[in-house]
Design a protein around this motif. Sequence first.
Motif, PDB file in Angstrom:
ATOM      1  N   UNK A 271       0.838  -1.212   0.000  1.00 28.59           N
ATOM      2  CA  UNK A 271       0.000   0.000   0.000  1.00 28.59           C
ATOM      3  C   UNK A 271       0.870   1.258   0.000  1.00 28.59           C
ATOM      4  N   UNK A 272       1.983   1.202   0.731  1.00 25.21           N
ATOM      5  CA  UNK A 272       2.842   2.380   0.843  1.00 25.21           C
ATOM      6  C   UNK A 272       3.680   2.655  -0.397  1.00 25.21           C
ATOM      7  N   UNK A 273       4.075   1.608  -1.123  1.00 24.40           N
ATOM      8  CA  UNK A 273       5.069   1.821  -2.187  1.00 24.40           C
ATOM      9  C   UNK A 273       4.635   1.461  -3.603  1.00 24.40           C
ATOM     10  N   UNK A 274       3.508   0.789  -3.769  1.00 19.09           N
ATOM     11  CA  UNK A 274       3.149   0.338  -5.125  1.00 19.09           C
ATOM     12  C   UNK A 274       2.166   1.270  -5.834  1.00 19.09           C
ATOM     13  N   UNK A 275       1.651   2.260  -5.115  1.00 18.35           N
ATOM     14  CA  UNK A 275       0.654   3.145  -5.715  1.00 18.35           C
ATOM     15  C   UNK A 275       1.144   3.832  -6.972  1.00 18.35           C
ATOM     16  N   UNK A 276       2.435   4.155  -7.038  1.00 23.72           N
ATOM     17  CA  UNK A 276       2.930   4.892  -8.198  1.00 23.72           C
ATOM     18  C   UNK A 276       2.924   4.045  -9.475  1.00 23.72           C
TER      19      UNK A 276
END
Length: 277
Positions: free
Chosen positions: A219-224
């Motif tokens: 959730x913290x790092x894959x949004x981009x």
Amino acid sequence: MTYNEICIALADAGIENDRGEAAMLICHFCGINKADLMQRREESFENSNLDAAVIKRCSHYPLQYILGYWDFCHETYRVTQDTLIPRQDTEKLVELAIRMMPEKARLIDLCTGSGCIAISALAARPDCHAVAVDLFEKTLEVAGENAETNKVGDRIGFLKGNVLDPVFMETLGDFDCILSNPPYIETHQIPLLEEEVSFEPETALDGGDDGLDFYRVIIGQYGKYLRRGGFMLLEIGCDQGKAVAAIAAEAGYRCEIYKDYGGNDRVTYLTRPELPS
Ligand code: GLN
């Protein structure tokens, strides 16, 4: 051994579904179907592989690994000790993905294991493509085989990568959706699970001290890597809804929780309000 003798052996060993499993073992090892078995209930099946399988099952080695395959959604999967056994609970996530994916979607399945999530989603949606990621070469070999036998091999790419360290994402482009059933058991709970689970890969179960390590990273790092309007569907443990919703809120996602067929919280659906362009 007869059908009845096998039922008794399994029941004595504490196997709950003794009749169902006895039937599956006989049918598999003696090459007959369930209708044949009805006619041959009294027969003593002389088959050393069957005898060995019954003994193995009585030691609580999983039925799925003994048979070497298991059904999930509308597909059949090869399963080995390098893959988690596909669970019926996970079918909910696949069903939601099939319904929600836009036309010609490109999806990524993180911690793919047997490949069941990506493969069953693609099987139901011939317009879509997928990338599937796992940490282990041997696991990816099984998943690759499952893609071929389920006839989606030309629409899926497999990649060895550590989901907790998403450097591998840099070269993959962006996706309409991120799907995952990550490891989510709290480390200290693992020895307390039923004996069958001890034969499954611990890396597919262990979500760290509080079980949430993978959610924090995904959730913290894959949004981009999500396209505009994209979403994540992440399987969760039945008591993790609140904690995962909090991680999602902090990262700016809207979070809806869906229940599995047993009525337990099982899937989080994460979307982001669109940023002005
Ligand atoms: N995606 C696979 C499954 O749902 C494996 C999950 C895992 O290894 N944690 O069965």
